[in-house]
Each structure stands twice: as C-alpha cells, then as structure tokens.
Design an enzyme around this catalytic site. Structure first.
Site, PDB file in Angstrom:
ATOM      1  N   TYR A 192       0.843  -1.206   0.000  1.00 37.57           N
ATOM      2  CA  TYR A 192       0.000   0.000   0.000  1.00 37.57           C
ATOM      3  C   TYR A 192       0.874   1.251   0.000  1.00 37.57           C
ATOM      4  O   TYR A 192       0.966   1.961  -0.965  1.00 37.57           O
ATOM      5  CB  TYR A 192      -0.950  -0.010   1.191  1.00 37.57           C
ATOM      6  CG  TYR A 192      -1.960   1.108   1.163  1.00 37.57           C
ATOM      7  CD1 TYR A 192      -3.087   1.019   0.349  1.00 37.57           C
ATOM      8  CD2 TYR A 192      -1.793   2.256   1.932  1.00 37.57           C
ATOM      9  CE1 TYR A 192      -4.014   2.045   0.296  1.00 37.57           C
ATOM     10  CE2 TYR A 192      -2.719   3.286   1.896  1.00 37.57           C
ATOM     11  CZ  TYR A 192      -3.826   3.178   1.077  1.00 37.57           C
ATOM     12  OH  TYR A 192      -4.739   4.197   1.034  1.00 37.57           O
ATOM     13  N   SER A 225      -6.586   0.728  -4.269  1.00 37.52           N
ATOM     14  CA  SER A 225      -6.697   2.160  -3.995  1.00 37.52           C
ATOM     15  C   SER A 225      -5.335   2.815  -4.201  1.00 37.52           C
ATOM     16  O   SER A 225      -4.785   2.766  -5.304  1.00 37.52           O
ATOM     17  CB  SER A 225      -7.242   2.383  -2.584  1.00 37.52           C
ATOM     18  OG  SER A 225      -7.640   3.727  -2.395  1.00 37.52           O
ATOM     19  N   ASP A 231     -18.091   3.096  -7.138  1.00 37.06           N
ATOM     20  CA  ASP A 231     -16.956   3.569  -6.347  1.00 37.06           C
ATOM     21  C   ASP A 231     -16.915   5.089  -6.425  1.00 37.06           C
ATOM     22  O   ASP A 231     -16.488   5.660  -7.430  1.00 37.06           O
ATOM     23  CB  ASP A 231     -15.650   2.967  -6.865  1.00 37.06           C
ATOM     24  CG  ASP A 231     -14.468   3.269  -5.953  1.00 37.06           C
ATOM     25  OD1 ASP A 231     -14.619   4.110  -5.041  1.00 37.06           O
ATOM     26  OD2 ASP A 231     -13.396   2.678  -6.149  1.00 37.06           O
ATOM     27  N   HIS A 270     -15.894   1.009  -3.253  1.00 37.16           N
ATOM     28  CA  HIS A 270     -14.454   0.968  -3.037  1.00 37.16           C
ATOM     29  C   HIS A 270     -14.030  -0.283  -2.273  1.00 37.16           C
ATOM     30  O   HIS A 270     -12.846  -0.578  -2.181  1.00 37.16           O
ATOM     31  CB  HIS A 270     -14.014   2.226  -2.288  1.00 37.16           C
ATOM     32  CG  HIS A 270     -12.567   2.545  -2.437  1.00 37.16           C
ATOM     33  ND1 HIS A 270     -11.977   2.759  -3.665  1.00 37.16           N
ATOM     34  CD2 HIS A 270     -11.577   2.684  -1.519  1.00 37.16           C
ATOM     35  CE1 HIS A 270     -10.693   3.025  -3.497  1.00 37.16           C
ATOM     36  NE2 HIS A 270     -10.413   2.975  -2.212  1.00 37.16           N
TER      37      HIS A 270
END
Length: 725
Positions: free
Chosen positions: A486, A566, A649, A684
C-alpha cells in the site's frame, strides 16, 4: 492466540509446469475511441484520449456500452480458467465459519454483529447481560435482492434504549442514518440523508450529532467534489430539515468536521481536518450549558499541525493520544477548569507507536505497534503501574473499548493464519476469557508466519511479512508468490486474516506483505518518507521487496505476482511501468491511475496531502513521472494485468481504471492479457456482499495462478466445474 483445529484435507507440494506454457487464444480487445484531447501543463503537451471514460456510467450510454464489452471479454477469458471453480469452492470453505464483531455495552445490553459464515451481510444482535439470550435486531440480508445494501456503523445510546445505525447501498460512501427502539425492535421514522465520513455521537437518549455534506447537484452524487461538510444535531421525532447546525466553516469550505461525545455526556469534541494528513484542529462544546450557550465552541487545538485522537473525557477533563512533540505518539491530558489549562504528559513517547488508548474502569489500555504487529499494556490514569497483556504470536489486536467505571473490555486478535477471536478482559483480575472463537476447517498451526527485513534502494530497512505452509517452507523450493503493498496516507498494514489468501496458501503458494514507506508503521517520519516529493521511495521499497523474494528463493521471477488496492492500485500501476520485467502478473484494484486529475472528483481533493497539487508546477513534475496512465511503455513486454473497479466507487471513481485499462489495451505490450473487471452495485470495497467477494476472489486467484504457474491439487479435473455467474 490461535487454537489448533483438526486439518481436513491435505496439501500437495507438487507444482505443475507453468500454466502459461500452454497455448492461449489471442485476445481481441474492444475498440475504444480515442479523442484528440491535448492540454498544456507547464509547457508540456499532455494527451488524454480517453477522458470521455470519466463520465458516470449511469448517465453516459457510450461509457455503459464500453463497460459491457469489457466485462464480456473478461468473463469470456475467466470462463476458460480451469482453477476458477476450484478457488471459488476453497474461498467459500475458508469463509464458512461463524464470526462475531466486538461487543459494545450500553446499559445492561451487549450489542454485537454475527455472521453464520456465508451470509452476504452480518446481522446485529443484542443480549441482556453476557449470559442473556441473543435477540436479532437488524438483518441487512433482506434489504436488497443482490445483498449489496449493508449495515455500516452503529452506536447504541448511553442507556441502550435506542440504536443509531448507518446504511450503505451499493458500496457508495454516502450513508443513510436510521434509529431503532431497542426494546420493541421498531425502526423510528427518523431518517438522515447525505451523511458521509461521519461519526455517530449520542447526546443522552434524545438526539445525536452527525456530519453531512450539502445534497449534490442532479446526477452528481457519485462524481461531484465534496465541500462544506458540517456537524448537525438531530432530535428524535423531528424531520431532518429541523436539524440544528452545530459546527461549520463556510469561509473554509474545504475543511471537514466530525464530532464525538464523551462517555459521561458532558463534552462534545469536534475534530476538523483539511486533507488526509493526520493534522487536526479541535474544538470543545460544554453540553451542560447548551440551553444557555447553544452550540458555543471553545478552541482547544488550532493550526492543523498534529494528530489528536480523543481517548475519553470525565467531567471537564480530557485525554488525547497525539504526535505533538512526539513523532511516535504520547498520551496527554488537560483540565479545562484549571486556570490557564495546559497539556500534561501522562505516558511519554516510546520507541513503539502508540496507536490508540482507552479508559476502562480506572485504568488506561494502551495499544502499541512494534514493527507492524500489536501489543497492549494497562496502566493507571497517572500512566504508572503498567502490566502487559500477553498476545501470542505475530498479529493485530483491536478493540479495548470501555468507559470509566467499567469492569471489563473486549478485544479481538487476528493474524494471517487465524481469523479474529474475541476475548473479554476483566480489568481487576486481568483474566482473559474467550467471548467468541471461530471453528475452522483447517489447522492454523500448519502455516508459518515470518517477519523479515530487507534493504531498499537507498539502504532503508523495510519490514515484510511472509506466510507459507510449513510444508512449503520446509521443502525450501521457490513457489508462486503474491506480494501485497500500500505505502501511503499514514496507513499501517498489520497482520489480518483473508479467506482468499488462505485459498492461495493452501494451493501451495506464498503470500508476502511489505510495510512500505508512506504508511504509519513507524510514525510521522515513515509517512513523510513516502509521500509527495518522496513518493518514489514507496515504489523503490516495493521493487526491492520483489527482488528480495526472488533472491531469497521464496519465488522465481516468472512466479511473482503483485497486488494492491486504492493507493495500492497506484503502486501496482507505477511499479509495473518502472519494472515490467520483474513480475509475472499484477492486479491493480480500484487504483488512482491518473495523477494529473485525481483532485477533480469526490474526495480526491483531500489526497493532495500525500500526492501534491497537480496544478502546481513542482508537484506536477513529480506526479508526471509516475502517473500509471501517462507512463505506459509502448513496445515493452508487460506482465499479465488485471484491473478491477466498481461502478459505484465514489471514493476513487472508476474512470481512473477505465482510462488506464484502455491505454494498456491500446499499447503494444506483448502477448499477455490486460483485462478489466468492473463490478456492478459495488464501491471501493466496504459493504461488499459475501457472494461478490467470493466471485471476485476466485477470478483474481485463477488469473494469478494462470500466470505464475500455481497448480492447486486436483484443480481443473476433479474440482467442481460449476461456473461462477
């Protein structure tokens, strides 16, 4: 703290020859229109031929048609993957266990969620006393035929008479608030619309505080920028139009605000933010004088300089966890009645990160993180007489909610190989007893969880978790490996259970999670080292993790897959552009792919704290170097890529993924597939029904197995051939 369960079934260590060695039909992608859109950015001409794909699929027929064609192609490809049905079966099996959420006590009632295993959404129960009979309060499974309407947050009133809860539909960030009478189970007529990024804070039994935005313009609910968030008070039995404005900053429409109320109901604490950085202002409202002073606020912290997390309040005394003067956080308190109130340090900064704290009974429970794993301590309100709460193994502890005077608290502990178990902690005796433990179809002890450290490009020491079956680890041979990352927004990646990952591990693969810079694993400095001008450090960390896995014999280059969602989707897109030779396959989920226009939609404007401002030349030049959409290397062989997104989303709008996938398919990137999977009635990630999660997980694992050479035992011939529809 995992128990040992009987192992059902065996694990084969025999890995098949690479599946991609088999001839595959050449993919013909749908024709995607290219428009002549070119803009000047600080002297550079930037083409954006697929901007038309930014339009909302609900209102743009040509975009809807493109989505239909792409989904048809992707489904046709997936239908030919023999391991798809196998992975669906195994994910379903790993997910099919009774699981509970952390209990919340109010009055004499205990509220908690429960999922029998394969229900699309968890149900909410209440029981009177710990030994009381469970009574079903809310069952979201009947709210929508497709299971995509979910119970989101919920909060009982102080005496447990009412329940305030938020409903999420189709994965959107928008919430609808409702109130239930707990005794009768009747939902009251009160309904709140256009709540988003909101807390739920009761004031007594008669009303609550919440945050909302103005209603968006027609057709703009899923794409319009979010401004002018305000805090309101709703009194039960009245329409939303009568709600009282509590706190707003019309001169600063970019500010956001959330509210909390201390457990004794004396103070309301309003926390304000500008972007995604943990830099806040704090204002306090004395609710005891509300009739006299209304919603008059008192500034407690100004300047948007530091993180301030409310721990609790008693009377006019408040406790906070903060990184003010302490990059790894400390605990402080303030007495608002003192002449010239000043902050008093209760627990000083340590080498470990103080993530959160709570007051339970007359003690403080401190939740620390060391090298991305949890440990907890209990101290007095003066910060002394500490004792350590034993947590066995590498994992993540959460919960520890309570209030002054409570004799108990509940917490959860989970790891990569073990779902969350819930425990009750007696604060006086320090005795811990199980509240709910999962009964599983496998032995968690058969899997090895390691933490290793590797050196990034600039020599920085970066931690990484590696998970394999003990049989795979003992064999010592490289296996197909899935690396996840991430690296942004001060978010810490800690050990947690995933049925999808367990299906990959059972099939003989390895899983790795790298704690990249940009996250919160080591406090403010770690976050700063991976954002804005330092963003390349995140990509370097991820590439170095990949090289470490290959060099250490965990996997081979043609057996390494990467995944991120994301901001992690951006990560995957960026590193594939920078090192396409390093990976066999990649999955970029709901990613931020156009770094020159991310701030134009919904909550994207908040992300400038991590990414910078596209309309400022210095930031633009950095963003331009790594924006996935703008840096695809035509004429270079790329790994197999699966892009995933969802039509609802409204956090990272699907146009990011649409444009990126169109650009991939238009470029000459070799023979491996570059597909996009577009979910309907999903957002999302949160609120996704179990059925959809299983389908998506099976598609992803089958795709990755195809291109890394992972062959699950008997998959294809003897596993269920029922296709996922």
């Amino acid at each position: 703290m995992c128990r040992l369960w009987a192992l059902i079934g065996g694990l084969s260590l025999a890995l098949a020859a690479p599946i991609w060695a088999e001839p595959m039909a050449k993919i013909t992608y749908p024709e995607t229109r290219r428009d002549n859109v070119v803009e000047d950015h600080f002297g550079e001409k930037i083409a954006d031929p697929y901007r038309w794909l930014e339009a909302d699929v609900r209102h743009a027929p040509e975009v809807a048609d493109w989505v239909t064609q792409e989904n048809a192609l992707t489904e046709s490809y997936f239908s030919g993957l023999l391991q798809r049905a196998h992975f669906a079966d195994r994910i379903r099996a790993f997910m099919d266990y009774e699981r509970f959420g952390l209990p919340v006590k109010a009055g004499g009632n205990y509220f908690y969620t429960r999922n029998t295993g394969l229900q699309n959404q968890a149900q909410l129960f209440v029981r009177t006393g710990l030994a009381g009979e469970p009574r079903l309060l809310l069952d979201p499974n009947g709210w929508a035929k497709d299971g995509a309407t979910a119970l989101d947050a919920w909060e009982p009133s102080e005496k447990g008479r009412h329940l305030l809860y938020s409903v999420q539909d189709g994965g959107s960030d928008w919430r609808i608030l409702h109130v239930m009478n707990v005794k009768t189970g009747r939902t009251l007529p009160d309904e709140i619309r256009w709540a988003k990024f909101t807390g739920l804070a009761w004031i007594g039994e008669s009303g609550f505080l919440y945050s909302r935005f103005p209603a968006p313009e027609k057709d703009g609910a899923f794409q319009s920028l979010n401004y002018n968030q305000s805090v309101y008070y709703h009194h039960l039995g009245t329409p939303q139009s009568d709600d009282q404005l509590v706190y707003a900053t019309p001169d600063h429409p970019d500010y956001g605000h959330t509210a909390e109320v201390t457990q004794d109901g004396r103070l309301a604490v309003v926390t304000s933010h500008v972007g995604t950085d943990a830099r806040y202002e704090v204002h306090v409202i004395d609710l005891a004088h509300r009739k006299r002073d209304g919603w008059k606020t008192r500034a407690l912290v100004t300047g948007f300089a530091d993180d301030w997390k409310l721990v609790e309040g008693a009377g006019r005394h408040l406790w906070f966890v903060t990184n003010n003067g302490a990059p790894r956080y400390r605990l402080v308190s303030i007495d608002l009645d003192a002449p010239g109130p000043e902050w008093v340090e209760v627990v000083p900064e340590r080498a470990d990160i103080l993530e959160r704290a709570g007051i339970v009974g007359d003690q403080l429970v401190l939740n620390y993180m060391r090298d991305a794993a949890s440990h907890a301590e209990i101290v007095g309100l003066d910060g002394k007489t500490n004792r350590t709460l034993t947590l066995n193994g590498i994992g993540t502890a959460s919960g520890f909610r309570g209030k002054p005077g409570d004799p108990e608290t509940f917490y959860a502990f989970t790891s990569f190989n073990c779902p969350a178990a819930i425990y009750r902690l007696n604060m006086k005796s320090n005795e811990t007893v199980p509240f709910a433990q999962p009964k599983l179809c496998y032995d968690p002890g058969a899997y090895l969880v390691e933490q290793r450290f590797y050196s990034s490009k600039d020599g920085t020491r970066v931690p990484m978790f590696i998970v394999r079956s003990k049989a795979v680890a003992k064999a010592g041979k490289p296996v197909p490996t899935l690396l996840y990352g991430y690296g942004g927004f001060d978010v810490s990646l800690t050990p947690g259970f995933s049925a999808i990952r367990m299906a990959w591990l059972e099939a003989g693969g390895a899983f790795a999670l790298a704690n990249l810079r940009g996250g919160g694993e080591y406090g403010r400095e770690w976050h700063d080292a991976g954002r804005r001008a330092n963003k390349q450090n995140v990509f370097d960390d991820f590439i170095a993790a990949s090289e470490y896995l290959i060099d250490q014999g965990i996997t081979k280059k043609d057996g390494l897959a990467i995944q991120g969602g994301s901001n992690g989707g951006l990560l995957v897109g960026a590193v594939v552009n920078q090192r396409p030779d390093l990976f066999a396959a990649a999955v970029a989920q709901v990613g931020v792919m156009d770094m020159l226009r991310f701030d134009r939609f919904t909550a994207g404007r908040y992300w400038v704290d991590d990414y910078g401002y596209p309309d400022r030349e210095a930031d633009f030049k950095i963003l331009r170097t790594y924006s996935p959409y703008h840096n695809i290397r035509d004429g270079t062989d790329y790994p197999a890529i699966l892009v995933t997104t969802a039509d609802t989303d409204d956090r990272v709008v699907p146009g990011h993924s649409f444009k990126y996938a169109a650009a991939l398919q238009a470029a000459h990137l070799g023979d491996k597939p570059h597909l996009i999977r577009i979910e309907t009635r999903a957002g999302h990630g949160s609120g996704k029904p179990t059925d959809k999660a299983i389908e998506e997980g099976a598609d992803i694992l089958a795709f990755l197995a195809q291109w890394t050479g992972l062959q699950a035992p008997d998959a294809g011939e003897n596993s269920s051939q029922e296709q996922i529809k």
